[in-house]
Design an enzyme around this catalytic site. Structure first.
Site, PDB file in Angstrom:
ATOM      1  N   LYS A 193     -16.002   6.160  -8.451  1.00 21.86           N
ATOM      2  CA  LYS A 193     -15.320   4.942  -8.264  1.00 21.86           C
ATOM      3  C   LYS A 193     -15.223   4.254  -7.435  1.00 21.86           C
ATOM      4  CE  LYS A 193     -11.224   6.558  -4.846  1.00 21.86           C
ATOM      5  NZ  LYS A 193     -10.872   7.776  -4.221  1.00 21.86           N
ATOM      6  N   TRP A 194     -15.200   2.871  -7.922  1.00 22.83           N
ATOM      7  CA  TRP A 194     -15.469   2.254  -7.492  1.00 22.83           C
ATOM      8  C   TRP A 194     -14.064   1.325  -6.301  1.00 22.83           C
ATOM      9  CZ3 TRP A 194     -19.886  -1.627  -8.975  1.00 22.83           C
ATOM     10  CH2 TRP A 194     -19.596  -2.844  -8.299  1.00 22.83           C
ATOM     11  N   ASP A 195     -14.165   1.669  -5.038  1.00 29.94           N
ATOM     12  CA  ASP A 195     -13.356   1.059  -4.236  1.00 29.94           C
ATOM     13  C   ASP A 195     -13.263   0.079  -3.241  1.00 29.94           C
ATOM     14  OD1 ASP A 195     -11.098   1.745  -3.013  1.00 29.94           O
ATOM     15  OD2 ASP A 195     -11.587   3.460  -2.131  1.00 29.94           O
ATOM     16  N   MET A 196     -12.085  -0.566  -2.977  1.00 25.71           N
ATOM     17  CA  MET A 196     -12.152  -1.915  -2.551  1.00 25.71           C
ATOM     18  C   MET A 196     -10.651  -2.440  -1.906  1.00 25.71           C
ATOM     19  SD  MET A 196     -10.581  -5.993  -2.070  1.00 25.71           S
ATOM     20  CE  MET A 196     -11.235  -7.235  -2.065  1.00 25.71           C
ATOM     21  N   ASN A 197     -11.249  -2.109  -0.620  1.00 22.73           N
ATOM     22  CA  ASN A 197     -10.259  -1.694   0.386  1.00 22.73           C
ATOM     23  C   ASN A 197      -9.403  -2.759   1.071  1.00 22.73           C
ATOM     24  OD1 ASN A 197      -9.382   1.402   0.702  1.00 22.73           O
ATOM     25  ND2 ASN A 197     -12.057   1.574   0.667  1.00 22.73           N
ATOM     26  N   ASP A 232     -16.575  11.514  -2.067  1.00 22.29           N
ATOM     27  CA  ASP A 232     -15.753  10.290  -1.416  1.00 22.29           C
ATOM     28  C   ASP A 232     -17.201   9.039  -0.676  1.00 22.29           C
ATOM     29  OD1 ASP A 232     -13.691   8.567  -1.045  1.00 22.29           O
ATOM     30  OD2 ASP A 232     -12.910   9.286  -2.688  1.00 22.29           O
ATOM     31  N   ASP A 233     -15.874   9.008   0.044  1.00 19.48           N
ATOM     32  CA  ASP A 233     -16.290   8.325   1.283  1.00 19.48           C
ATOM     33  C   ASP A 233     -17.146   8.985   2.314  1.00 19.48           C
ATOM     34  OD1 ASP A 233     -16.905   5.787   3.323  1.00 19.48           O
ATOM     35  OD2 ASP A 233     -14.901   5.151   3.148  1.00 19.48           O
ATOM     36  N   ARG A 283      -9.235  -2.767   7.851  1.00 16.75           N
ATOM     37  CA  ARG A 283      -9.863  -1.621   8.069  1.00 16.75           C
ATOM     38  C   ARG A 283     -11.438  -1.914   8.536  1.00 16.75           C
ATOM     39  NH1 ARG A 283     -11.797   2.679   3.891  1.00 16.75           N
ATOM     40  NH2 ARG A 283     -10.620   4.645   4.941  1.00 16.75           N
ATOM     41  N   ASP A 291      -2.585   5.583  -2.899  1.00 18.20           N
ATOM     42  CA  ASP A 291      -3.175   6.120  -2.033  1.00 18.20           C
ATOM     43  C   ASP A 291      -1.797   7.196  -1.745  1.00 18.20           C
ATOM     44  OD1 ASP A 291      -5.887   5.480  -2.033  1.00 18.20           O
ATOM     45  OD2 ASP A 291      -5.697   4.626   0.286  1.00 18.20           O
ATOM     46  N   TRP A 344       0.829  -1.650  -0.013  1.00 18.00           N
ATOM     47  CA  TRP A 344       0.301   0.383  -0.156  1.00 18.00           C
ATOM     48  C   TRP A 344       0.722   1.203  -0.148  1.00 18.00           C
ATOM     49  CZ3 TRP A 344      -0.997   2.957   4.445  1.00 18.00           C
ATOM     50  CH2 TRP A 344      -1.980   4.719   3.988  1.00 18.00           C
TER      51      TRP A 344
HETATM   52  C1  DGJ Z   1      -9.798   4.411  -0.052  1.00 15.77           C
HETATM   53  C2  DGJ Z   1      -9.134   4.884  -1.629  1.00 15.77           C
HETATM   54  O1  DGJ Z   1      -8.231   4.677  -2.396  1.00 15.77           O
HETATM   55  C3  DGJ Z   1      -8.720   6.321  -1.189  1.00 15.77           C
HETATM   56  O2  DGJ Z   1      -8.596   7.356  -2.139  1.00 15.77           O
HETATM   57  C4  DGJ Z   1     -10.487   6.950  -0.605  1.00 15.77           C
HETATM   58  O3  DGJ Z   1     -11.203   6.871  -1.777  1.00 15.77           O
HETATM   59  C5  DGJ Z   1     -10.596   5.716   0.626  1.00 15.77           C
HETATM   60  N1  DGJ Z   1     -10.775   4.434   0.444  1.00 15.77           N
HETATM   61  C6  DGJ Z   1     -12.177   6.233   1.101  1.00 15.77           C
HETATM   62  O4  DGJ Z   1     -12.168   5.351   1.832  1.00 15.77           O
END
Ligand code: DGJ
Length: 819
Positions: free
Chosen positions: A491-495, A381-382, A458, A562, A214
């Site tokens: 923006k399709w996120d996956m954390n 965003d989020d 997370r 990020d 990351w």
């Molecule tokens: C991770 C993304 O990479 C960030 O840009 C942001 O959207 C956060 N998640 C939001 O939780």
């Protein structure tokens, strides 16, 4: 043998048991060995078609000691033959691409050539695979593409292995994959099946991988191949920020501009595996496919399994030549629909400006200021849904938090539109928080192993996308929001990474979980993106944790990392550029000190690096100084003027030393180019910097000009009074006040010269600031600093000085005064 055999179409011929496929600049030759095995004869620079290719056959005159031989030929040991695909338990002791337990439970499978088909266009069963694949867009001729499907049959069971090759002429790429067709009544357990295997005759290569974690994704690492096995893989359930599926093998003397190299990538976003094995005989075996880690697929009788598609490319024009092939391939065959050639808007994203702490008023203020700066879209965003005010809750509850947004999403989006901006929205559809209404109703949808402690990431869990009901929920939930408001970007996120992988639905077939998960992701992405073809989708996974060709088949761009620190980005964007074009890399200008590295990089350098990608701002623009606003609005004008070039031009990395980064983009007609010159640290009395450009027209006259940028007076510290036209006696408050309203303009260099000079000699740039003296021509650089040079073709009569007759001397320096 040879049932349904077709002899040739123009790109692929089959004569005397040899397939010869040609792309624009490459040849690929495979021989059907008399014993039924597929011998790899050659992959490399294009060679002409010939009546015989005996010269390329492996010449075996006697058996080496301590080897096993084939049943039919007592001299032939498969252990030292270059093969197209190999099988365990056949005397080839290199790592095999296939591991099968046949219906009798034995680890076997001995497949020999049965037949083949050749046809124009891509693989006919593409849609049956339910996986992303390379396609031929209506804009490209089908005849540029041809498919070879070679069928091998097991010597005992009616089990067939198809080796499928699609050749893409213009991009000099070939894709490969495998279909296992089990026409027996019994089940087979597949615990390894590589999409691609190829043996090459010598080991004299360096292996490049793109590794990280990351906020430091895809840094290039190079190792020299010696005897042994080199593995590049991911086990996170995604293609991962640890090891990208792209690998490159380059010859020792290969540079950015010249020499031979081969690139391999995979159209897949799950656990991947690439291996390069150097055998005792000095041959190399390359493989790429689904990671066998925790993989076991039960293939029932009368069913088929398709691997993902792997991509192979060869270049004799160095690493940039290879990147150009890959970029061309991605642009023409991977990026979906209208976005393949459509320019992307400049956006502002509120994440690093506000994190979870925003209101509709704050967002509208950002939008208003953004409009004034020339920004084209606001991305929320989020934190806009459920009760999400930090990362501990609400994932899965895709209902708008109207209290926070001051009403429905539609109202906010329309207000943003009225201010003259498009509106975009963040989602993380594959996730569930324990603190959510969704979890109250469906705790069983969270991926976990029953009876065991579980491992959150997370504070959240992964939804079980191997289940159809979960996929249906995601498609409906995301679609409902998209239909509810004028949303033009997602923006399709996956954390988080997958762990505790288990699905009650799969029972004893848990070895299928990871692959079924990613197929579930592909299904929901396909359904949603097909339903909203005009929405621009950006894939994201905690930044660049899923930067791969699979994602790009649905979403034309990816949040690269990020980490938006410009210095770090020179590594990340550079590494990414080996396999992926600039139009796929989202790159934002963010605040300083940078939120990931705490580094201070000038606003102009943050821009100069971010503009080599899809530009955005992720900074609280409502808090910018007057001077910063002026600089940013000029940046955006500059980017928009050259947007096509930055997003779709031919990108090259130029050879430079460790302290410098030189990147360039050149237009297709070679009449326009922009070059980045980036310096990591300032050196006292540095040697002259020379700016060389590649890929221009040698006989074309060009004008080269520095982009005007601003230098903060703060950079001079207590020397400020020496450089500022406004007297500064105080380093503190006064300097700070002046800095808000005033910045120095950078030096301006301007030249008129021919392409051959720019490419061969290069321009000796103006002297850098070095402790003594300063004037308008001094290049004030310092640490983490940069310039952009804009190069434009001129009509040939622009050179008026008749005395300059020798082309190589035609360089005219124009000072600031003259311009
Ligand atoms: C991770 C993304 O990479 C960030 O840009 C942001 O959207 C956060 N998640 C939001 O939780």
């Amino acid at each position: 043998m040879n049932i349904r055999e077709q002899r040739y179409i123009s790109m692929i011929t089959f004569d005397n048991q040899v397939f010869h496929a040609q792309t624009n600049s490459t040849s690929y030759l495979i021989r059907v060995h008399p014993a039924g095995y597929l011998e790899q004869l050659y992959y490399g620079a294009k060679i002409r078609r010939a009546a015989s290719y005996d010269a390329l056959f492996e010449k075996i005159t006697a058996v080496y000691g301590n080897t096993n031989v084939t049943p039919a030929d007592s001299k032939l040991s498969l252990d030292n033959l270059c093969m197209e695909y190999s099988f365990a338990a056949t005397g080839d002791y290199r790592h095999a691409p296939l591991s099968l337990q046949m219906p009798d439970f034995g680890y076997s499978g001995d497949f020999r050539y049965l037949s083949h088909r050749i046809y124009e266009g891509t693989y006919e069963e593409n849609d049956l695979t339910k996986m992303p694949y390379a396609k031929v867009s209506p804009a490209h001729a089908q005849s540029d593409t041809a498919t070879l499907d070679i069928t091998l049959k097991d010597t005992v069971y009616p089990v067939y292995l198809h080796l499928i090759y699609t050749f893409f002429s213009k991009s000099d790429c070939v894709t490969r994959r495998v279909k296992i067709d089990n026409q027996s009544e019994g089940s087979i357990i597949v615990s390894k099946v590589m999409s691609l295997m190829i043996d090459l005759p010598d080991k004299n290569y360096n292996m490049h991988t793109f590794d990280g974690l990351w906020i430091k994704e895809r840094h290039e690492n190079i190792k020299k191949l010696v005897s042994g096995l080199y593995v590049n893989d991911s086990t996170t359930g995604s293609s991962s920020n640890r090891h990208n599926p792209l690998i490159i093998l380059s010859r020792e003397n290969c540079t950015e501009e010249s020499g031979e190299c081969i690139g391999i990538n995979l159209i897949y976003s799950g656990n991947h595996y690439e291996a390069v094995e150097v055998s005792g005989y000095g041959k190399i075996r390359i493989m790429s496919g689904i990671n066998p880690y925790q993989f076991a697929w039960t293939l029932d009788g009368n069913a088929a399994f398709y691997t993902p598609e792997a991509v192979l490319s060869y270049s004799s024009n160095g690493l940039c030549g290879l990147s150009h092939n890959m970029h061309q391939f991605v642009g023409s065959h991977i990026i979906p629909g209208e976005w393949a050639a459509k320019s992307r808007p400049v956006l502002v994203n509120n994440w690093e400006a506000t994190y979870f702490d925003f209101t509709d008023a704050k967002l509208l203020k950002i939008a208003r200021d953004a409009k004034n700066l020339g920004i084209e879209m606001l991305v929320l965003d989020d934190g806009w849904f459920g009760n999400r005010s930090d990362d501990t809750s609400s994932l899965g509850d895709w209902q708008v938090n109207e209290k926070k947004l001051g009403g429905p999403l539609k109202k906010l989006a329309e207000k943003v539109n009225r201010l003259g901006l498009k509106f975009g929205l963040w989602f993380e559809p594959e996730m569930i928080s324990e603190k959510s209404s969704l979890y109250q109703i469906h705790p069983d949808w969270a991926v976990r192993i029953p009876g065991r402690e579980h491992y959150p990431g997370r504070n959240q869990f992964v939804l079980d996308l191997t289940r159809q009901d979960v996929c249906e929920y995601i498609v409906a939930a995301v679609s409902d929001v998209l239909k509810s408001a004028p949303i033009e970007y997602v923006k399709w996120d996956m954390n988080r990474h997958l762990s505790d992988t288990y699905s009650a639905n799969l029972q004893q077939r848990q070895g299928e979980f990871c692959h079924r998960y990613i197929k579930g992701v592909y299904e929901v992405m396909k359904r949603i993106t097909d339903s909203f073809p005009h929405v621009l989708f950006e894939s994201c996974s905690a930044g660049g944790n899923r930067f791969d060709l699979g994602m790009l088949c649905y979403m034309p761009q990816i949040w690269t990392s990020d980490d938006s620190d410009a210095n770090e980005r020179t590594y990340i964007q550079r590494g990414t550029s080996f396999g992926y074009p600039l139009s796929t890399m989202a790159a934002h200008v963010s605040a300083v000190p940078n939120h990931q590295t705490l580094r201070n990089v000038s606003l102009e350098t943050r821009f100069n690096v971010a503009c080599f990608g899809v530009l955005g701002y992720e900074i609280d623009i409502t808090k910018l100084t007057k001077a910063e606003k002026k600089a940013i609005s000029e940046q955006i004008i500059f980017y928009k003027t050259h947007r096509e070039l930055f997003q779709f031009g031919t990108f090259s990395r130029t050879e430079s030393d460790d302290n410098h980064v030189v990147w360039q983009v050149v237009s297709e007609d070679k009449k326009e180019a922009i070059v980045l010159f980036y310096q990591r640290t300032a050196m006292p009395n540095p040697q002259s910097d020379v700016l060389k450009v590649t890929g221009l027209l040698a006989g074309q006259l060009y004008e080269v000009e520095t982009r005007r940028q601003y230098i903060s007076i703060r950079q001079f510290g207590s020397l400020a009074s020496q450089v500022s036209p406004i007297p500064i006696t105080d380093e503190g408050v006064v300097q700070s006040v002046i800095n808000k309203i005033y910045m120095l303009q950078s030096e301006k260099e301007q030249y008129r010269t021919y392409g051959d000079l720019l490419m061969n000699a290069g321009i000796k740039l103006s002297q850098q600031f070095a402790g003594t003296g300063y004037n308008e021509q001094t290049r004030v650089m310092g640490d983490y600093s940069s310039r952009l040079y804009v190069i434009k073709a001129l009509p040939d009569d622009s050179l008026t000085d008749d005395s300059l007759t020798d082309d190589s001397l035609r360089m005219t320096a124009l000072t600031n005064d003259e311009t």
